[in-house]
Scaffold this motif. Structure first.
Motif, PDB file in Angstrom:
ATOM      1  N   ASP A  67     -18.356 -53.816  20.865  1.00 38.34           N
ATOM      2  CA  ASP A  67     -17.463 -53.676  19.713  1.00 38.34           C
ATOM      3  C   ASP A  67     -18.208 -53.233  18.460  1.00 38.34           C
ATOM      4  O   ASP A  67     -17.603 -52.695  17.525  1.00 38.34           O
ATOM      5  CB  ASP A  67     -16.739 -55.002  19.432  1.00 38.34           C
ATOM      6  CG  ASP A  67     -15.746 -55.352  20.532  1.00 38.34           C
ATOM      7  OD1 ASP A  67     -15.152 -54.412  21.109  1.00 38.34           O
ATOM      8  OD2 ASP A  67     -15.557 -56.555  20.800  1.00 38.34           O
ATOM      9  N   ASN A 114     -13.442 -54.240  10.017  1.00 39.92           N
ATOM     10  CA  ASN A 114     -14.663 -54.573  10.754  1.00 39.92           C
ATOM     11  C   ASN A 114     -15.108 -56.020  10.547  1.00 39.92           C
ATOM     12  O   ASN A 114     -16.055 -56.481  11.196  1.00 39.92           O
ATOM     13  CB  ASN A 114     -15.796 -53.623  10.358  1.00 39.92           C
ATOM     14  CG  ASN A 114     -15.630 -52.250  10.978  1.00 39.92           C
ATOM     15  OD1 ASN A 114     -15.274 -52.127  12.142  1.00 39.92           O
ATOM     16  ND2 ASN A 114     -15.861 -51.215  10.191  1.00 39.92           N
ATOM     17  N   ARG A 162     -17.746 -49.671  17.859  1.00 43.29           N
ATOM     18  CA  ARG A 162     -16.374 -49.214  17.619  1.00 43.29           C
ATOM     19  C   ARG A 162     -16.012 -49.311  16.135  1.00 43.29           C
ATOM     20  O   ARG A 162     -16.569 -50.112  15.394  1.00 43.29           O
ATOM     21  CB  ARG A 162     -15.386 -50.037  18.450  1.00 43.29           C
ATOM     22  CG  ARG A 162     -15.556 -49.907  19.954  1.00 43.29           C
ATOM     23  CD  ARG A 162     -14.455 -50.664  20.684  1.00 43.29           C
ATOM     24  NE  ARG A 162     -14.417 -50.343  22.108  1.00 43.29           N
ATOM     25  CZ  ARG A 162     -14.876 -51.133  23.069  1.00 43.29           C
ATOM     26  NH1 ARG A 162     -15.400 -52.318  22.750  1.00 43.29           N
ATOM     27  NH2 ARG A 162     -14.819 -50.761  24.337  1.00 43.29           N
ATOM     28  N   GLN A 163     -15.051 -48.470  15.733  1.00 44.71           N
ATOM     29  CA  GLN A 163     -14.548 -48.501  14.373  1.00 44.71           C
ATOM     30  C   GLN A 163     -13.195 -49.201  14.364  1.00 44.71           C
ATOM     31  O   GLN A 163     -12.231 -48.704  14.925  1.00 44.71           O
ATOM     32  CB  GLN A 163     -14.406 -47.070  13.817  1.00 44.71           C
ATOM     33  CG  GLN A 163     -13.957 -47.014  12.373  1.00 44.71           C
ATOM     34  CD  GLN A 163     -14.979 -47.601  11.411  1.00 44.71           C
ATOM     35  OE1 GLN A 163     -16.179 -47.429  11.597  1.00 44.71           O
ATOM     36  NE2 GLN A 163     -14.511 -48.309  10.400  1.00 44.71           N
ATOM     37  N   SER A 203      -9.775 -50.688  17.921  1.00 42.58           N
ATOM     38  CA  SER A 203     -10.108 -49.268  17.892  1.00 42.58           C
ATOM     39  C   SER A 203      -9.219 -48.528  18.889  1.00 42.58           C
ATOM     40  O   SER A 203      -8.698 -49.127  19.830  1.00 42.58           O
ATOM     41  CB  SER A 203     -11.585 -49.070  18.240  1.00 42.58           C
ATOM     42  OG  SER A 203     -11.871 -49.633  19.511  1.00 42.58           O
TER      43      SER A 203
END
Length: 216
Positions: free
Chosen positions: A109, A117, A112-113, A160
């Motif tokens: 993760d 966040n 990932r964006q 995401s």
């Protein structure tokens, strides 16, 4: 003789300048001041007192896994308190099943964006306003929001695109409000932000560097 000519010329110049300044002031008084070229005024849609008064005490919203930011149709303002309750589950493409509280993010993760966040994977997250500069926040299965700004409340799943969340969260919003505090703050925000231009933020450097060009 030279001195007399200089004095006469100076007086003539002064006399010529004074009417020009007066004319400029008169023109300014007659027409509104326009922003410099390249500066864009941002129109604000501050809620009216009637709109705030017309809000319901509760809202029900469905947040689907494949949807973007979902408009709850609730306009919030300073002085509001919104109690959020959410239930349901989502299936992620990597096999994880999550609830509105989400699940701890694994090392994959980190690559990932996410919409937020700082929130768990698959959690219910929200934001107030729909501009790119709006900062999202974690909501989870239960949270009370103490509102300090004005705008529409949006919700979505914190995932995401490649996680392709499948499922729905059922969300209930309970609103308690202080109309006078909300209306006063809305007027204050309008006065402060009505002249802010996007070009101002475009000129702010994203990173600091020294004279040699080394990033800070």
């Amino acid at each position: 003789m030279w001195i007399s000519t200089a004095i006469v010329c100076s007086l003539a110049t002064f006399c010529a300048v004074v009417p020009s300044a007066a004319a400029a002031q008169a023109a300014t008084a007659q027409s509104p001041v326009q922003p410099p070229p390249g500066v864009e005024k941002i129109p604000l849609s501050q809620p009216t007192a009637a709109r705030l008064k017309a809000r319901k005490s509760s809202y029900k919203v469905t947040v689907s896994g494949n949807s973007d930011w979902v408009d709850t149709e609730l306009t919030v303002a300073p002085g509001d308190s919104v109690e959020v309750s959410a239930s349901g589950d989502m299936s992620l493409s990597d096999g994880r099943t999550v609830t509105p509280d989400g699940t701890a993010r694994g090392w994959k993760d980190l690559l990932r964006q996410f919409p937020d966040n700082n929130s768990p994977a698959g959690a219910l997250v929200g934001r107030i306003g729909n501009s790119a500069a709006t900062v999202p926040f974690n909501v989870g299965a239960k949270k009370t929001l103490q509102v300090s700004t004005t705008g529409e409340l949006f919700l979505r799943v914190n995932a995401s695109p490649d996680l392709a969340p499948d499922g729905n969260y059922s969300v209930t919003l309970h609103l308690s409000r202080e109309p006078q505090a909300a209306a006063t703050q809305a007027e204050s925000e309008s006065a402060i932000t009505s002249e802010i231009a996007p070009s101002l933020f475009a000129e702010i450097p994203r990173r600091v560097q020294d004279k040699a060009g080394n990033a800070g």
